[in-house]
Design a protein around this motif. Structure first.
Motif, PDB file in Angstrom:
ATOM      1  N   ARG A 151      13.369  14.294 -34.772  1.00 27.57           N
ATOM      2  CA  ARG A 151      12.766  13.371 -35.737  1.00 27.57           C
ATOM      3  C   ARG A 151      11.264  13.225 -35.490  1.00 27.57           C
ATOM      4  O   ARG A 151      10.462  13.225 -36.427  1.00 27.57           O
ATOM      5  CB  ARG A 151      13.466  12.016 -35.633  1.00 27.57           C
ATOM      6  CG  ARG A 151      13.101  11.039 -36.744  1.00 27.57           C
ATOM      7  CD  ARG A 151      13.877   9.737 -36.584  1.00 27.57           C
ATOM      8  NE  ARG A 151      15.317   9.987 -36.611  1.00 27.57           N
ATOM      9  CZ  ARG A 151      16.182   9.469 -35.751  1.00 27.57           C
ATOM     10  NH1 ARG A 151      15.764   8.684 -34.766  1.00 27.57           N
ATOM     11  NH2 ARG A 151      17.468   9.729 -35.863  1.00 27.57           N
ATOM     12  N   MET A 152      10.871  13.122 -34.223  1.00 26.13           N
ATOM     13  CA  MET A 152       9.448  12.966 -33.902  1.00 26.13           C
ATOM     14  C   MET A 152       8.664  14.237 -34.227  1.00 26.13           C
ATOM     15  O   MET A 152       7.536  14.169 -34.729  1.00 26.13           O
ATOM     16  CB  MET A 152       9.283  12.625 -32.417  1.00 26.13           C
ATOM     17  CG  MET A 152       9.851  11.268 -32.004  1.00 26.13           C
ATOM     18  SD  MET A 152       9.200   9.883 -32.975  1.00 26.13           S
ATOM     19  CE  MET A 152      10.578   9.577 -34.099  1.00 26.13           C
ATOM     20  N   MET A 153       9.251  15.394 -33.950  1.00 21.57           N
ATOM     21  CA  MET A 153       8.571  16.652 -34.248  1.00 21.57           C
ATOM     22  C   MET A 153       8.372  16.811 -35.752  1.00 21.57           C
ATOM     23  O   MET A 153       7.303  17.231 -36.219  1.00 21.57           O
ATOM     24  CB  MET A 153       9.375  17.831 -33.689  1.00 21.57           C
ATOM     25  CG  MET A 153       9.485  17.848 -32.171  1.00 21.57           C
ATOM     26  SD  MET A 153       7.934  18.275 -31.343  1.00 21.57           S
ATOM     27  CE  MET A 153       8.046  20.050 -31.349  1.00 21.57           C
ATOM     28  N   ARG A 154       9.395  16.463 -36.533  1.00 22.42           N
ATOM     29  CA  ARG A 154       9.269  16.561 -37.989  1.00 22.42           C
ATOM     30  C   ARG A 154       8.197  15.605 -38.509  1.00 22.42           C
ATOM     31  O   ARG A 154       7.439  15.942 -39.427  1.00 22.42           O
ATOM     32  CB  ARG A 154      10.618  16.275 -38.652  1.00 22.42           C
ATOM     33  CG  ARG A 154      11.593  17.438 -38.553  1.00 22.42           C
ATOM     34  CD  ARG A 154      12.815  17.275 -39.442  1.00 22.42           C
ATOM     35  NE  ARG A 154      13.741  16.282 -38.916  1.00 22.42           N
ATOM     36  CZ  ARG A 154      13.947  15.092 -39.447  1.00 22.42           C
ATOM     37  NH1 ARG A 154      13.281  14.716 -40.522  1.00 22.42           N
ATOM     38  NH2 ARG A 154      14.821  14.255 -38.911  1.00 22.42           N
ATOM     39  N   ALA A 155       8.106  14.421 -37.908  1.00 23.05           N
ATOM     40  CA  ALA A 155       7.088  13.460 -38.328  1.00 23.05           C
ATOM     41  C   ALA A 155       5.684  13.986 -38.030  1.00 23.05           C
ATOM     42  O   ALA A 155       4.760  13.814 -38.841  1.00 23.05           O
ATOM     43  CB  ALA A 155       7.314  12.124 -37.625  1.00 23.05           C
ATOM     44  N   LEU A 156       5.502  14.638 -36.882  1.00 27.08           N
ATOM     45  CA  LEU A 156       4.190  15.193 -36.533  1.00 27.08           C
ATOM     46  C   LEU A 156       3.803  16.322 -37.485  1.00 27.08           C
ATOM     47  O   LEU A 156       2.627  16.479 -37.827  1.00 27.08           O
ATOM     48  CB  LEU A 156       4.201  15.693 -35.085  1.00 27.08           C
ATOM     49  CG  LEU A 156       4.309  14.617 -33.995  1.00 27.08           C
ATOM     50  CD1 LEU A 156       4.473  15.259 -32.620  1.00 27.08           C
ATOM     51  CD2 LEU A 156       3.088  13.703 -34.009  1.00 27.08           C
ATOM     52  N   VAL A 157       4.794  17.093 -37.918  1.00 22.95           N
ATOM     53  CA  VAL A 157       4.530  18.145 -38.904  1.00 22.95           C
ATOM     54  C   VAL A 157       4.144  17.521 -40.245  1.00 22.95           C
ATOM     55  O   VAL A 157       3.151  17.912 -40.879  1.00 22.95           O
ATOM     56  CB  VAL A 157       5.766  19.056 -39.071  1.00 22.95           C
ATOM     57  CG1 VAL A 157       5.578  19.998 -40.264  1.00 22.95           C
ATOM     58  CG2 VAL A 157       6.014  19.865 -37.798  1.00 22.95           C
ATOM     59  N   GLN A 158       4.913  16.542 -40.681  1.00 22.10           N
ATOM     60  CA  GLN A 158       4.661  15.897 -41.972  1.00 22.10           C
ATOM     61  C   GLN A 158       3.295  15.215 -42.017  1.00 22.10           C
ATOM     62  O   GLN A 158       2.650  15.160 -43.070  1.00 22.10           O
ATOM     63  CB  GLN A 158       5.767  14.884 -42.270  1.00 22.10           C
ATOM     64  CG  GLN A 158       7.118  15.529 -42.558  1.00 22.10           C
ATOM     65  CD  GLN A 158       8.268  14.536 -42.540  1.00 22.10           C
ATOM     66  OE1 GLN A 158       8.074  13.337 -42.315  1.00 22.10           O
ATOM     67  NE2 GLN A 158       9.480  15.029 -42.767  1.00 22.10           N
ATOM     68  N   ASP A 159       2.830  14.728 -40.868  1.00 21.96           N
ATOM     69  CA  ASP A 159       1.534  14.052 -40.807  1.00 21.96           C
ATOM     70  C   ASP A 159       0.374  15.021 -40.613  1.00 21.96           C
ATOM     71  O   ASP A 159      -0.778  14.599 -40.464  1.00 21.96           O
ATOM     72  CB  ASP A 159       1.530  13.020 -39.680  1.00 21.96           C
ATOM     73  CG  ASP A 159       2.430  11.825 -39.987  1.00 21.96           C
ATOM     74  OD1 ASP A 159       2.827  11.671 -41.160  1.00 21.96           O
ATOM     75  OD2 ASP A 159       2.734  11.059 -39.054  1.00 21.96           O
ATOM     76  N   GLY A 160       0.673  16.319 -40.578  1.00 23.50           N
ATOM     77  CA  GLY A 160      -0.382  17.320 -40.477  1.00 23.50           C
ATOM     78  C   GLY A 160      -1.007  17.438 -39.100  1.00 23.50           C
ATOM     79  O   GLY A 160      -2.119  17.959 -38.960  1.00 23.50           O
TER      80      GLY A 160
END
Length: 243
Positions: free
Chosen positions: A196-205
């Motif tokens: 979940r944290m990795m996906r959030a970092l991707v989504q936030d650029g």
């Protein structure tokens, strides 16, 4: 077998003399291969050797009272593993191969002889060991006092900083051959939470992922969010002269 991996690593901090390079190469006269998942050193066993990492990734971990695993350090090209042998007869940690690895074994007697002949090398290794301890303390503090996002971010920043120091970055990216479970065991999170944290970092650029490859798009922002301090640079002005 190529040149000394340890000399290559230490050469990023000081200009090594020919004698120092030759002595460091003496620690890497043999290669030993371990398959991914192999236990190189088991917790509570009595190891007789330490190792220089020639190729691949490993981690050091400890088994906690509740049966969970805490990964304390990841190791790769040029790192020394098993240094607890210098202080303890029984290993306080388990060292496991994350990928297929090639290691160069050496005894503490051989290291003692090298330090006796080349005290600057001993002093530099002491400084790097102190820096590793501070870096580990930073991550333990992160686990105890920061958010899940900051913990994952701090680990990513640490791996990038260490890879940059040894010249192993591929532009602004690195290959991180770690499972989400291993990242979780290093940050005190479940694999689901890591994902979940990795996906959030991707989504936030902030990062970009492609398989095991990670590109760090906004390192300054991630370091600020994670309260990360780069501990890879050390003071060397106090070191004795080379022999």
């Amino acid at each position: 077998m190529g040149g000394s991996c340890l000399a290559e690593r230490l050469g990023h901090y000081v200009q090594l003399s020919e004698g120092e390079r030759e002595a460091l190469g003496g620690l890497e006269e043999q290669d030993r291969f371990f398959r991914r998942g192999s236990v190189v050193i088991a917790e509570n066993e009595k190891p007789r050797e330490m190792f220089v990492v020639r190729k691949g990734w490993l981690h050091s971990s400890a088994l906690l009272g509740n049966g969970s695993r805490q990964i304390m350090r990841f190791h790769f090209h040029g790192d020394l593993i098993g240094l607890a042998l210098l202080a303890f007869a029984d290993s306080p940690e388990t060292v496991t191969a994350v990928t297929d690895v090639t290691l160069c074994p050496f005894s503490r007697e051989k290291l003692a002889a090298l330090i006796g002949d080349h005290p600057r090398i001993g002093a530099l290794l002491l400084g790097l060991t102190a820096a590793d301890r501070v870096s580990m303390a930073d991550r333990m503090a992160s686990i105890g006092r920061t958010s899940a996002r900051a913990r994952v971010g701090s680990l990513i920043c640490e791996l990038f900083a260490r890879m940059r120091r040894i010249g192993a970055l591929d532009g602004d990216g690195i290959l991180i051959p770690l499972t989400q479970e291993e990242i979780g065991d290093a940050t005190g999170l479940t694999s689901v939470h890591v994902n979940r944290m990795m996906r959030a970092l991707v989504q936030d650029g902030i990062i970009e992922r492609s398989g095991a490859s990670i590109r760090l798009l906004d390192e300054k922002r991630l370091a600020a969010e994670a309260n990360f301090t780069d501990r890879t640079g050390i003071e060397t002005g106090w070191l004795p002269a080379a022999r």
